[in-house]
Every structure is written in C-alpha cells, then in structure tokens.
Design a protein around this motif. Structure first.
Motif, PDB file in Angstrom:
ATOM      1  N   GLY A 118      -1.187  -2.336  -5.689  1.00 35.96           N
ATOM      2  CA  GLY A 118      -2.417  -2.992  -5.284  1.00 35.96           C
ATOM      3  C   GLY A 118      -2.605  -4.316  -5.998  1.00 35.96           C
ATOM      4  N   PRO A 119      -3.679  -5.050  -5.703  1.00 40.95           N
ATOM      5  CA  PRO A 119      -3.922  -6.369  -6.318  1.00 40.95           C
ATOM      6  C   PRO A 119      -3.936  -6.323  -7.838  1.00 40.95           C
ATOM      7  N   LYS A 120      -4.394  -5.188  -8.411  1.00 42.75           N
ATOM      8  CA  LYS A 120      -4.481  -5.095  -9.874  1.00 42.75           C
ATOM      9  C   LYS A 120      -3.107  -5.036 -10.533  1.00 42.75           C
ATOM     10  N   ASP A 121      -2.092  -4.668  -9.763  1.00 42.09           N
ATOM     11  CA  ASP A 121      -0.744  -4.547 -10.334  1.00 42.09           C
ATOM     12  C   ASP A 121      -0.005  -5.888 -10.370  1.00 42.09           C
TER      13      ASP A 121
ATOM     14  N   PRO B 251       0.829  -1.214   0.000  1.00 41.51           N
ATOM     15  CA  PRO B 251       0.000   0.000   0.000  1.00 41.51           C
ATOM     16  C   PRO B 251       0.861   1.262   0.000  1.00 41.51           C
ATOM     17  N   LEU B 252       1.979   1.222   0.731  1.00 40.47           N
ATOM     18  CA  LEU B 252       2.832   2.420   0.819  1.00 40.47           C
ATOM     19  C   LEU B 252       3.417   2.795  -0.539  1.00 40.47           C
ATOM     20  N   ASP B 253       3.792   1.777  -1.338  1.00 36.58           N
ATOM     21  CA  ASP B 253       4.364   2.057  -2.663  1.00 36.58           C
ATOM     22  C   ASP B 253       3.285   2.100  -3.745  1.00 36.58           C
TER      23      ASP B 253
ATOM     24  N   THR C 202       1.829  -9.928   3.694  1.00 36.51           N
ATOM     25  CA  THR C 202       0.531  -9.352   3.327  1.00 36.51           C
ATOM     26  C   THR C 202       0.015 -10.021   2.053  1.00 36.51           C
ATOM     27  N   THR C 203       0.901 -10.165   1.080  1.00 30.81           N
ATOM     28  CA  THR C 203       0.543 -10.785  -0.189  1.00 30.81           C
ATOM     29  C   THR C 203       0.099 -12.228   0.028  1.00 30.81           C
ATOM     30  N   ALA C 204       0.817 -12.942   0.888  1.00 28.68           N
ATOM     31  CA  ALA C 204       0.473 -14.344   1.162  1.00 28.68           C
ATOM     32  C   ALA C 204      -0.935 -14.453   1.745  1.00 28.68           C
TER      33      ALA C 204
END
Lengths: 201, 201
Positions: free
Chosen positions: A121-124, A116-118, A154-156
């Motif tokens: 998001g999920p679409k990327d 989120p900081l960079d 977080t991704t996991a």
C-alpha cells in the motif's frame, strides 16, 4: 548430493553463490571452482569487495539510492538539474536510467510499486518524502519513470493525484517501439501505443 | 557507463562479479544489487564464506582435489575402494563423478589434458605422481575418466602407455546415448559409438 565432495566451507560457498540471481546450483559450483582456481586474482579481491560493501553501503536518505556515501553520488552532484525529479520503483531502475545518460536530474526511489494483490500500500513506499521533496525543492517537473505494468501505472496515477495540489507538472516515459526492435516481434499493446503516439517525420 | 552511478566500492564489486563464469556485466549489476538488498542474509555470509575459502582451501597432495583439509575428504574416506583409481582432467570432473555416485573409488586429478597445440606436455600434468600411486597402492584398475575430446583421448593413450609396465588394468568410460537423450538430436559420432558398443537387451 550423494557424497560430500568437499569440506563444509566449500559447500557453504556454493550454496550462497547459488542464491545470486542468474546462478543456479550447477553454475554456482562452476563459479566456486573458478574462484578457487583464481584465488589471488579473484577470490581474495571479491572477498575484500564484499567486506567493503558490507561495511560501507548506505541507503541515501534523500533519494533512496544505495551508495557508500549519504547523500549518494547522484544527490551530491551539484551540476544536476534541480527542477526535475525522476521517480523510479527500484535502485536498479535508477541505475538503468543513469546508464542511458539521457538526463541529468535527481531521482526518488519508491522502493516498489503499489500492488493491492501483494499487500503493498501507499505506506510501504517512500511517498511522503516525495511530496516533501517536491515542495521543499520547488520541483517543476516530476517524471514518473515507473514500469509499464499494471502496478507501475497504478502507482503513477496515485502519485499524480498526490501531487495535484502542488504546482508541478507530471510526465511519464513514452511508450513505443524499442530502438532496434522489429515490429513483427512486438506485442499488440506496444504497437497500438506506438501508433497512437506517432510523431511527424 | 556515461555517469558513475555509485561509489568505487560498488563499481569494483560489480566488476569482480562480472568475472564469474555465467555472469556478464548486466547480470553482475543485478547480482550486486541483490547482494546489497540482502545485506544481512546474503552479502555478509558470502563475504565470510569467501574469506574462509581464501584462508582454508588447500590442494590435496595425494589426488589434486581442492578442499579445506589435506588429504582431502575423498582421500581421507577409509571406506573407499583402494583397488580402483579414477583419473580425471580437472577438479570439476571429480565433483561431477561424485555427484553421479556410481562408484566409491579414489581419484587422481591430472590438472588438464595433453595438448600439443596449447603447449601442454606430460610435464605439465600430474603424471609422475600417478605412476607412483599406482605402484605404491597396488592399484588393480585405472579408470580413465577423461573428456571425450581429442586432447582427452590423447591423454588416455599416453597414460595407458605409461602404465604398460605395471600390472594394472586400464579402462575408459563408455561412449553412447546420454540417458534421457533423443537420437534425433545426437551427433553422428555418438550414434556410431552407441551402435558399435550395443549390448544385449
């Protein structure tokens, strides 16, 4: 540089070499001189290899690996286990796991981690195609081989939620003491994880 | 590598990059991936730059520098002092002195230093052309900017003898404390030289 030592072609070569990871302006100059000295054995072949890479390198449309064929060497290998899919953040991670040669599965390259900081998001990330593959190939286990960082974890978690409605097991890499590692040099987080996940001897 | 991760073109690129000074097998793999990721901005331009270097690079017939023109940029610069000639072992040394920008003289690249142990004799260095240049250009001072090694100093003595019959002054670089250097970290030889060559404050 106060004075231009050499023609623009050499200066340009040095500048481009300096942009490689691991080379700075000084070592790029040394590398350029080394290339010039070994024109026949190294400079020429490297120019050809880069040209070949420029022309031939493709991104695998199945897993996201880079290779000179599509599907890539890994996806095209029929002897690999089709029940297991290893999710990695980057192609570098895929190559690192292949070097370890601990499993003969297929991969799915996300192209990064949620951050989120960079503004990632999920679409990327290649998440939609992950769900499609798991469904279409009837994958039984997804190994989340993401980095042990906040973004990786977080991704996991996000992927676990995404796959919850499918009949698939999700696993992650073990945390613990690196092989050859000395306890004295390890951080507290790793030591605590290694104690929590201790195994019978 | 237990498994081949990628096609032969990528493996070859990694192998060639690993032969650059400052890059090992691991960092070469990282550099290759970096190049592949930045195909338009870096891989392509670097391929072109290497190709240009391969086609255009010449050894200067006057001084031994490498450049894309002959005589090289330094020899072709008319504003340089013609009375002083700086003798260096390698092209890398020439470039280092140019970066220091402490003098605007011409150079003579020996192509190494005398080294009986490695079988490098006077015939293997550009010594005959040095004598010719000093005579023809009526050089007044030859600065022996050779390395402060045994081979470098041997070479300096040899050249001094070689030029003895000509009316030319030979000088060498000062030994002493490097600028920014801390005495505590310097070797005894350097400290002794710095004391012997102390100057008025």
């Amino acid at each position: 540089m106060a004075e231009r030592v050499a023609g623009p072609e050499i200066e340009r070569l040095i500048q481009l070499l300096a942009r490689l990871p691991g080379l700075g302006p000084r070592s790029a100059r040394r590398a350029a001189l080394h290339l010039i000295r070994k024109r026949e054995e190294l400079l020429g072949p490297l120019a050809d290899a880069l040209q070949a890479a420029r022309e031939k390198i493709l991104t695998c449309t199945v897993c996201g690996n880079v290779d000179t064929c599509d599907p890539c060497t890994v996806c095209g290998d029929d002897r690999r286990d089709r029940d297991t899919l290893v999710v990695v953040e980057t192609v570098a991670d895929l190559w690192a796991l292949e070097r370890a040669a601990a499993l003969r599965a297929r991969y799915h390259v996300l192209g990064g981690a949620l951050s989120p900081l960079d503004g990632v998001g999920p679409k990327d990330l290649n998440l939609a195609s992950l769900v499609d593959r798991v469904e279409a190939d009837r994958v039984k286990e997804v190994i989340l081989a993401v980095n042990a960082t906040v973004d990786g974890q977080t991704t996991a978690h996000y992927i676990t939620d995404l796959l919850a409605h499918l009949n698939v097991k999700t696993t992650r890499l073990a945390h613990g003491v690196p092989v050859g590692g000395e306890l004295d040099y390890l951080d507290e987080g790793t030591l605590a994880a290694a104690i929590r996940s201790r195994t019978d001897f």
